[in-house]
Design a protein around this motif. Structure first.
Motif, mmCIF file in Angstrom:
data_model
loop_
_atom_site.group_PDB
_atom_site.id
_atom_site.type_symbol
_atom_site.label_atom_id
_atom_site.label_comp_id
_atom_site.label_asym_id
_atom_site.label_seq_id
_atom_site.Cartn_x
_atom_site.Cartn_y
_atom_site.Cartn_z
ATOM 1 N N TRP A 61 1.185 -0.969 -0.472
ATOM 2 C CA TRP A 61 0.146 -0.090 -0.090
ATOM 3 C C TRP A 61 0.656 1.225 0.019
ATOM 4 C CZ3 TRP A 61 0.418 3.032 4.349
ATOM 5 C CH2 TRP A 61 -0.829 4.316 4.470
ATOM 6 N N GLU A 65 1.227 4.483 -2.720
ATOM 7 C CA GLU A 65 0.861 6.286 -2.730
ATOM 8 C C GLU A 65 2.045 6.396 -2.536
ATOM 9 O OE1 GLU A 65 -1.705 6.884 -1.747
ATOM 10 O OE2 GLU A 65 -2.946 5.391 -0.585
ATOM 11 N N GLU A 121 -8.542 7.048 2.677
ATOM 12 C CA GLU A 121 -9.134 6.787 1.800
ATOM 13 C C GLU A 121 -10.335 6.745 1.153
ATOM 14 O OE1 GLU A 121 -6.452 4.848 0.136
ATOM 15 O OE2 GLU A 121 -5.115 4.726 1.623
ATOM 16 N N THR A 124 -9.069 10.841 0.153
ATOM 17 C CA THR A 124 -8.622 10.684 -1.376
ATOM 18 C C THR A 124 -9.294 9.940 -2.436
ATOM 19 O OG1 THR A 124 -7.395 8.467 -0.462
ATOM 20 C CG2 THR A 124 -5.850 10.390 0.019
ATOM 21 N N GLU A 151 -6.985 4.322 -4.627
ATOM 22 C CA GLU A 151 -7.776 4.175 -3.369
ATOM 23 C C GLU A 151 -9.437 4.200 -2.722
ATOM 24 O OE1 GLU A 151 -5.054 6.193 -2.280
ATOM 25 O OE2 GLU A 151 -4.565 8.115 -3.265
ATOM 26 N N HIS A 154 -7.401 0.734 -1.950
ATOM 27 C CA HIS A 154 -7.328 1.077 -0.880
ATOM 28 C C HIS A 154 -7.977 1.210 0.352
ATOM 29 C CE1 HIS A 154 -3.526 2.595 -2.745
ATOM 30 N NE2 HIS A 154 -3.889 1.551 -2.546
HETATM 31 FE FE LIG Z 1 -5.133 5.198 -1.105
#
Ligand SMILES: [Fe+2]
Ligand SMILES: [Fe+2]
Length: 273
Positions: A61, A65, A121, A124, A151, A154
Motif C-alpha cells: 500500500w 501511495e 482513503e 482521497t 484509493e 485501498h
Molecule cells: Fe490510498
C-alpha cells in the motif's frame, strides 16, 4: 507495486494550453503528501508488529501511495518546470513531523487505526475523482483516474482488515464514529496546510491558518453532491451504520450543506494565497 507504473501514463499527450494554475498548486501539495506514504506504511507495520501478512499488505500500500506522489510530481514538473519536487519534499518532511516510528496507534486501537485509514482513503478517492472531473488537462485527468481507482481499492483493503480487527477487539459503532469524525476534523490540521506551503511558497514564514485556507479554498471548490454522497455512504459503512436509507440521505445532505457553506466562505475571503 500497483497494477500500473509511470510508463503507463500518456505523458506525450500533455497539453499546456489546458492548464489551470489553481489546480497546479494543489497537485504539487498532493504530490508531497502522497510521497510520504512510505513513512505511514512504516507506522502501520509497527502497529501490526505481530502480523507479517498485514505488514506485507501495508508495505505494498505504501509503495502505491509513493507512486501516486511520483506521478503527480512528474505532472507538476511538466506544468511548472520551476517546481523542485526534491527540495519541496525535503521542506515538507522537515516541517511536518509525526512520530511514524511509534508502535501505538493514535486512534487507541488497531480497529480505530483501520477506521482512520478508511476515512483517509474515502477522502482521497473522492478528491481524485473530483479533481479528474475538474481537470481539462488530459494527462492530469488520466493520472487522477488511476489514483482514484487505487484509493477505492485501498479503502476496501482497510475495511476488510477492520472487520478482522473487530473480531478480536471491542470497538462499538459509537467508538468508530468518534474516530472517524476525529479524522475528518484533522483534515484541517498541519499535513495538507504544510504540504501546500512547502510546495508553493518559499518567500514567507509558515502560517497554518492561511495555508490551510489557501489549500481548502482550491480543493473544496472541486466537490459536487455526488462526491459527498458516495463519501458519506462509505464512511457510514466503515463505522457500522447502514449506508443506504434515510440516515444516508440525511447525513449526505448535511455534509453537502456544510461543505458548500465552508466553500462559499473560503471563496469570499480576500486573496488567501
Ligand atoms: Fe490510498
Ligand atoms: Fe494515494
Amino acid at each position: 507495486m500497483g497494477a500500473w507504473t509511470l510508463d503507463d501514463i500518456p505523458w506525450d499527450r500533455f497539453d499546456r494550453t489546458k492548464l489551470d494554475p489553481e489546480l497546479v498548486r494543489i497537485v504539487k501539495a498532493a504530490s508531497l503528501v502522497e510521497h510520504n506514504g512510505a513513512a505511514y506504511a512504516h507506522h502501520l507495520c509497527r502497529v501490526f508488529a505481530d502480523d507479517p501478512e498485514f505488514q506485507r499488505t501495508a508495505q505494498r500500500w505504501g509503495e502505491e501511495e509513493v507512486q501516486h506522489g511520483a506521478a503527480l510530481a512528474r505532472w507538476a514538473s511538466l506544468a511548472d518546470p520551476e517546481f523542485d519536487f526534491a527540495a519541496a519534499f525535503a521542506r515538507f518532511q522537515e516541517g511536518f513531523r509525526v512520530d511514524f516510528d511509534s508502535a501505538r496507534s493514535r486512534r487507541g486501537s488497531r480497529s480505530g487505526e483501520m477506521v482512520a485509514r478508511c476515512v483517509v482513503e474515502i477522502g482521497t478517492s473522492s478528491y481524485y475523482t473530483a479533481l479528474r472531473e475538474a481537470a481539462a488537462e488530459p494527462v492530469l485527468a488520466e493520472i487522477c483516474r488511476r489514483i482514484a481507482a487505487d484509493e477505492l481499492r485501498h479503502y476496501r483493503l482497510f475495511y476488510k482488515n477492520l472487520e478482522r480487527c473487530l473480531a478480536q477487539e471491542r470497538l462499538g459503532r459509537f467508538g468508530r464514529l468518534r474516530v472517524a469524525l476525529g479524522r475528518v476534523a484533522e483534515s484541517e490540521d498541519d499535513e495538507l496546510a504544510y504540504a501546500y506551503y512547502a510546495a508553493n511558497e518559499d518567500d514567507r514564514p509558515y502560517d497554518r491558518r492561511r495555508c490551510s485556507r489557501a489549500y481548502a479554498r482550491r480543493a473544496f471548490a472541486l466537490y459536487r453532491p455526488h462526491h459527498v454522497e458516495r463519501g458519506v455512504a462509505m464512511l457510514l459503512k466503515a463505522v457500522g451504520l447502514t449506508p443506504n436509507g434515510r440516515l444516508g440521505v440525511v447525513a449526505s445532505r448535511l455534509a453537502w450543506r456544510a461543505l458548500r457553506y465552508r466553500a462559499a466562505r473560503l471563496a469570499r475571503l480576500p486573496h488567501a494565497a
